[in-house]
Design an enzyme around this catalytic site. Structure first.
Site, PDB file in Angstrom:
ATOM      1  N   ASP A  32     -11.279   1.077   0.270  1.00  0.00           N
ATOM      2  CA  ASP A  32      -9.907   0.816  -0.175  1.00  0.00           C
ATOM      3  C   ASP A  32      -9.273   2.127  -0.645  1.00  0.00           C
ATOM      4  OD1 ASP A  32      -8.166  -1.735  -1.286  1.00  0.00           O
ATOM      5  OD2 ASP A  32      -7.926   0.055  -2.525  1.00  0.00           O
TER       6      ASP A  32
ATOM      7  N   ASN B 250       3.380   4.861  -1.749  1.00  0.00           N
ATOM      8  CA  ASN B 250       4.567   4.101  -1.336  1.00  0.00           C
ATOM      9  C   ASN B 250       5.731   4.346  -2.288  1.00  0.00           C
ATOM     10  OD1 ASN B 250       3.769   2.800   0.974  1.00  0.00           O
ATOM     11  ND2 ASN B 250       2.890   1.060  -0.099  1.00  0.00           N
TER      12      ASN B 250
ATOM     13  N   GLU C 265      -4.310  -1.987   2.299  1.00  0.00           N
ATOM     14  CA  GLU C 265      -4.901  -0.639   2.362  1.00  0.00           C
ATOM     15  C   GLU C 265      -6.425  -0.727   2.291  1.00  0.00           C
ATOM     16  OE1 GLU C 265      -4.607  -2.433  -0.438  1.00  0.00           O
ATOM     17  OE2 GLU C 265      -4.982  -0.754  -1.804  1.00  0.00           O
TER      18      GLU C 265
ATOM     19  N   ASP D 254       2.881   4.047   5.601  1.00  0.00           N
ATOM     20  CA  ASP D 254       2.378   3.592   6.915  1.00  0.00           C
ATOM     21  C   ASP D 254       1.706   4.749   7.656  1.00  0.00           C
ATOM     22  OD1 ASP D 254       3.260   1.074   6.520  1.00  0.00           O
ATOM     23  OD2 ASP D 254       4.931   1.152   7.935  1.00  0.00           O
TER      24      ASP D 254
END
Ligand SMILES: Nc1nc2c(ncn2[C@@H]2O[C@H](COP(=O)(O)OP(=O)(O)OP(=O)(O)O)[C@@H](O)[C@H]2O)c(=O)[nH]1
Length: 360
Positions: A234, A242, A277, A251
């Site tokens: 992760d 973000n 993620e 992305d």
């Protein structure tokens, strides 16, 4: 029609009216229509020269229909083009055989016409198969009713050549047509499989795929006593990426990380985007020790290999949890343990690997 459209019409270049996904279909119909257009143009002259003007006139009709088919195909109306092709082929085959006789070999074109009628998506299955059968009935009728033909006096000396030529061309068209349908179907099937099993953003396998893969892989591996590991990875503090750089930059990081992870594992291992993620890896024929060493190395290398294009210093790291099978575990149980280990890795400060083995 502009000069540019005419140019596209006669060169096979994709016209703007044809979507990219239909270009292959467009080109196949284009190539067939163009070559038929050329052959029938030659026939107009040939039958005129050997003094059978009625067949020249029939070929003028054929050339016009092929020109129309080219036009329909050009405007993206591929089914109309197939319909016209089918009509022309069968009408021409019947008229030419009726006039010149069975020995001319024009009746062979009824077979590709039957196939074309059957594959045309514009016609329902019943109607298209009825037309297909109709072509076969016509084939038999031509043999029984007009075997010698209404006129074949001047044509007799060319009959052998035409019989072989028409037989070969009709056969090639049939095989070419069937191969084209096969290629189109296989591509569509590949696309559908991709849509169902791959993650759109990263092109890694998705959760649905790995779940069904594991339920098939696990019993075989357990039966053959082959060790394997499940790893959950992760991204750390990904929300910050973000929030700072925006969702699109986030992305891009996911795409880069996916590409990097994929190249770090063997091609026999399965890499999948588990969600958001989070990634899941199936490491086949791998002991816990081997998996731990490999994942630890990857964990160390990630910050140096994943770069975020930004003036702000953002370091990309990942945490990992590993679970190893011992032959009796269920993959759901393994994933749960890997998840708990991932949670521990997060708790230990992130950017690290935690692993554990399941026994009985
Ligand atoms: N850009 C992008 N972001 C995603 C995608 N899927 C999930 N995310 C984001 O991933 C972030 C996950 O945030 P959290 O669950 O708080 O985890 P985190 O910030 O990585 O923190 P830790 O996991 O605790 O280290 C959220 O901001 C989601 O919006 C995606 O497909 N694209």
């Amino acid at each position: 029609m502009s000069a540019l459209s005419l140019y596209a019409l006669f060169t096979g270049r994709k016209p703007p009216s044809v979507k990219y996904k239909y270009y292959r279909k467009y080109f196949i119909i284009y190539a067939a229509s163009m070559s038929s257009f050329a052959v029938h143009t030659v026939f107009i002259c040939f039958f005129y020269v050997i003094n059978i003007p009625i067949l020249s006139v029939i070929n003028v009709f054929s050339v016009s229909v092929w020109a129309l088919a080219l036009r329909e195909n050009y405007y993206g109306r591929h089914s109309n083009a197939i319909f016209l092709a089918c009509a022309e082929i069968s009408i021409h085959a019947v008229l030419a055989t009726a006039y010149l006789g069975w020995s001319s070999g024009f009746q062979f074109y009824l077979w590709p016409a039957a196939c074309l009628a059957t594959i045309n998506p514009r016609l329902g299955v019943r109607l298209s198969s009825a037309i297909g059968f109709g072509c076969i009935v016509l084939f038999i009728l031509l043999k029984t009713v007009v075997d010698d033909g209404l006129y074949n006096f001047d044509f007799r000396k060319y009959a052998d050549f035409f019989y072989v030529f028409n037989g070969i061309i009709a056969g090639i068209s049939l095989i070419f047509g069937i191969c084209s349908i096969r290629v189109i179907n296989e591509r569509q099937e590949e696309k559908l499989t991709d849509l169902a099993t791959k993650d759109e953003l990263t092109n890694l396998f998705n959760r649905r795929y790995i779940n069904s893969y594991l339920s098939e892989y696990e019993p075989d591996a357990d039966l053959e006593n082959r060790p394997y590991c499940i790893v959950l990875g992760d991204l750390d503090y990904f929300k910050k990426v973000n929030d700072t750089l925006g969702h699109y930059a986030g992305d891009d990081v996911l795409i880069d990380v996916s590409r990097y992870l994929k190249q770090r594992f063997r091609s026999s291992d399965v890499v999948c985007r588990w969600g958001g993620e989070e990634f899941l890896f199936l490491l086949k024929d791998t002991s816990l020790r081997q998996a731990h060493d490999l994942v630890e190395k990857i964990c160390r290398d990630i910050p140096d290999n994943i770069h975020v294009c930004s003036s702000q210093r953002i370091r990309i790291t990942m945490s990992f949890g590993i679970a190893a099978s011992t032959g009796v575990s269920q993959h759901e149980q393994l994933i749960k343990v890997a998840d708990e280990n991932l949670y521990q890795a997060k708790k230990q400060g992130r950017n690290c690997v935690v692993s554990s083995e399941i026994t009985g």
